[in-house]
Design an enzyme around this catalytic site. Structure first.
Site, mmCIF file in Angstrom:
data_model
loop_
_atom_site.group_PDB
_atom_site.id
_atom_site.type_symbol
_atom_site.label_atom_id
_atom_site.label_comp_id
_atom_site.label_asym_id
_atom_site.label_seq_id
_atom_site.Cartn_x
_atom_site.Cartn_y
_atom_site.Cartn_z
ATOM 1 N N GLU A 178 0.722 -1.166 0.039
ATOM 2 C CA GLU A 178 0.116 0.084 -0.084
ATOM 3 C C GLU A 178 0.984 1.110 -0.065
ATOM 4 O OE1 GLU A 178 -0.724 -2.619 1.806
ATOM 5 O OE2 GLU A 178 -2.669 -3.348 1.210
ATOM 6 N N HIS B 128 -10.839 -4.741 10.570
ATOM 7 C CA HIS B 128 -11.507 -4.229 9.202
ATOM 8 C C HIS B 128 -12.648 -3.234 9.403
ATOM 9 C CE1 HIS B 128 -9.309 -7.585 7.378
ATOM 10 N NE2 HIS B 128 -9.524 -7.214 6.317
#
Ligand SMILES: Cc1ncc(C[n+]2csc(CCOP(=O)(O)OP(=O)(O)O)c2C)c(N)n1
Ligand SMILES: [Mg+2]
Lengths: 326, 337
Positions: free
Chosen positions: A60, A129
């Protein structure tokens, strides 16, 4: 005017912008051959090819950095990060580079990237998450942060974000990708600044952004049944904040509830209350109330998760509290 | 390389050394603040590599030890010095300072303080070059310590998979601040590390500009030909501390002495004297003219330049002339209920 899903709206914006400008590319994990975790880029790999719909490795920070570098040399990358939780890995390139390059170069360099990512709780995805983190990006000068609440803004704000010369963070929501709404057939741009009154009212202002606007709308329906006229204000942009629209609404209703799905500390609600105090303290007839998540990592257990995350009834209860009806 | 180019190169290196030493003095006079990382001792690397690149056309990016890279890439020395002084006429209008020199007019895309951050930015510049179909390349200069960041590995992998036209130049000066390379790094030969990503690489003496230029020529040719990235490592040494506050207490005097003998200016100056391109007197004259130029032109410009106006504090955060079509505000009619 067609009714389409939120993910389709994002896909359409990608498609139009990719067709409009060869310098537009999309990058992210699984966005190409696989069509995207949220289908937001489905079919585009077949249409625009591997050079423009770039499947990245799970890196990322560096693929965001590659997008930033490319944007400094004239490209317009749309970077998808699968979940805002993973955007934490890209904070160096987003916050230390993208947000600062224009400033620290004295305006001589810029990085017009778009970073899209869902931030919010879905169903039992557990602590790693379920982060929302909008408050972290909204506190960073040099970024624009927007939170489309439905298909129209998801489509039109992405298009504007691609054209705009600043780095734009678009915060979507796991639970909104299938939400449907009307989007004009004709090409449309939605501005990256400006709050919107989504429902006019006179007795209390319910302020939300992203998914929490829907909680406010649901609460407003219930309030209407009780004879209370609630105004619902969608912030739309968390950076910069539209102070005028907030002030005008508070001067009309004199009572405010702010609904955020995030934790309260150093959050969107605290910022909005500061804005209200600075702009129109004397217009307030009651203490503002924040509706927010519990101050814990989001739990996995279904009951605990429900208890941790605010819902429409929490917004309703908060409204009744500012109205002095409890 | 003909004699006039050789003389020019020697003068450039003398100029860069004096530029750094003069900024040291200005720092001591408190005219320069913040962090100041000097490049003295490593001049042959940036000068030699960029001599073989197409400056102004190729992209160049680096870390915080960035003055000389910016200068050789083509940023005007006056503006770089003015930036160290924090002046409005500086390369970054006084907003960046020593670690953040930018000059996009010559494709010098900045100095960055976060160790390892320029790796992906460089690969992104290269991605844009490839996308546009030009034969431009991106050149990324970083230290040995930067290779222990995650961005090193992430970027090497992507640059290799995507065959990006990027040259990674590792300036191995054996230290990351006070930590010697063996103490932090399992494989001390940095060029070996990119084998994991199938990137061709090599290691060379970074003190001898002729060696640097020869090695850079091949590496640049590889990258420019579209065969993907190349990683080139130069062994070098910084003569001063990591930054102003560092006394080099962790280095042995013997090690410092050995490397001082391998001063790139001495090596190249000596060679040109031996080849009778220049005499001792010529070099002394060169040094004098550099001294005068830096004093009378570069430093003077920086000293006499205006400070940025405090009213302009918020300038450059975002595009200051945004197109209202993308930015708003929402027209009244656009608001829907
Ligand atoms: C992400 C990050 N971590 C730590 C630092 C502090 N720091 C600045 S320079 C440096 C050493 C870097 O060494 P190297 O890459 O070898 O470059 P050199 O200074 O030798 O040119 C460190 C640890 C930083 N600037 N950024
Ligand atoms: Mg080093």
């Amino acid at each position: 005017m067609a009714e389409i899903a939120y993910w389709e709206a994002i896909r359409r914006a990608h498609d139009e912008e990719l067709a409009h400008d060869r310098m537009v590319i999309a990058m992210g994990e699984d966005i190409g051959v696989a069509g995207g975790t949220y289908k937001a880029t489905s079919g585009l790999y077949q249409k625009y090819g591997a050079e423009r719909i770039i499947d990245t490795p799970i890196s990322e920070n560096s693929y965001t950095g590659i997008g930033i570098g490319a944007s400094m040399a004239g490209m317009r990358p749309i970077i998808e990060i699968m979940s805002i939780n993973f955007a934490l890995l890209a904070l160096d390139t987003l916050i230390n580079a993208a947000a600062k390059i224009r400033y620290m170069s004295g305006g001589r360099a810029s990085c017009p990237i778009v970073m899209r990512t869902p931030g919010g709780t879905a169903h039992q995805l557990a602590a790693q998450h379920s982060a929302r983190l909008a408050r972290m990006f909204m506190s960073t000068p040099g970024l624009r942060v927007v939170t489309p609440r439905g298909p129209l803004d998801a489509y039109g704000m992405l298009k504007s974000a691609v054209r705009c010369n600043d780095p734009v963070i678009i915060i979507e929501h796991e639970s909104m990708y299938n939400m449907r709404g009307e989007v004009p057939d004709k090409e449309t741009f939605r501005p990256l600044e400006g709050a919107e009154i989504v429902r006019a009212g006179t007795d209390v202002t319910l302020i939300g952004y992203n998914y929490s606007v829907h909680l406010c709308l649901a609460a407003a329906d219930k309030l209407a049944a009780m004879g209370v006229s609630a105004e619902v204000l969608d912030l739309r942009a968390l950076r910069p904040i539209d102070r005028d629209t907030i002030r005008r609404s508070v001067e009309k209703t004199h009572k405010v509830v702010i609904a955020e799905e995030d934790e309260a500390t150093v959050g969107v609600g605290s910022e909005i209350i500061s804005v209200i105090i600075e702009e129109c303290f004397f217009a307030l007839d009651a203490q503002p109330v924040r509706v927010h998540a519990a101050d814990v990592p989001v739990p996995y257990n279904r009951q605990l998760e429900k208890a941790a995350i605010p819902n429409a009834d929490d917004v309703l209860a908060a409204a009744l509290k500012v109205l002095g009806r409890v | 390389m003909n004699a006039s180019d050789q003389k020019r190169l020697l003068r450039e290196m003398i100029f860069y050394r004096r530029f750094e030493e003069r900024s040291f003095e200005a720092y001591m006079e408190r005219k320069i603040g913040g962090f100041l990382h000097l490049y003295s001792g490593q001049e042959a690397v940036a000068t030699g590599v960029l001599e073989m690149a197409r400056c102004g056309y190729d992209y160049v990016i680096t870390g915080y030890r960035d003055h000389v890279h910016a200068l050789k890439a083509g940023a005007p020395a006056r503006e770089v010095m003015a930036e160290l002084y924090g002046k409005e006429t500086g390369s970054s209008r006084g907003r960046g300072g020593s670690m953040h020199i930018f000059d996009p007019t010559v494709n010098f895309m900045g100095g960055y303080a976060l160790v390892g951050q320029p790796f992906p930015l460089a690969a992104g510049l290269a991605l844009a070059c490839k996308h546009k179909g030009t034969d431009q390349i991106a050149i990324c200069f970083l230290g040995d310590g930067a290779n222990n960041q995650g961005t090193f590995h992430e970027t090497m992998n992507m640059a290799s998979v995507w065959k990006l036209p990027v040259l990674f130049v590792c300036e191995n000066n054996l230290y990351a601040i006070g930590t010697r390379i063996e103490r932090s790094t399992a494989v001390t030969d940095q060029y070996k590390r990119v084998a994991a990503y199938d990137i061709p690489s090599s290691q060379h003496d970074g003190q001898d500009i002729d060696i640097v230029m020869a090695a850079a020529t091949d590496a640049i040719a590889h990258v420019r030909s579209g065969r993907g990235p190349y990683f080139i490592e130069f062994m070098t040494y910084r003569q001063r501390g990591h930054s102003m506050s560092d006394s080099n207490a962790y280095r042995s005097k013997e090690e410092e002495r050995l490397w001082m003998e391998r001063d790139p200016l001495k090596i190249y100056g000596g060679r040109l004297k031996k080849a009778k391109v220049l005499t001792e007197k010529d070099i002394a004259a060169m040094e004098k003219s550099v001294l005068e130029e830096i004093e009378n032109d570069v430093v003077r410009f920086a000293e006499e330049s205006p400070e940025p106006r405090v009213e302009d504090l918020n300038k450059y955060c975002l595009d200051d002339q945004p197109d209202p079509r993308w930015i708003g505000p929402l027209a009244q009619g656009e608001q829907h209920g």
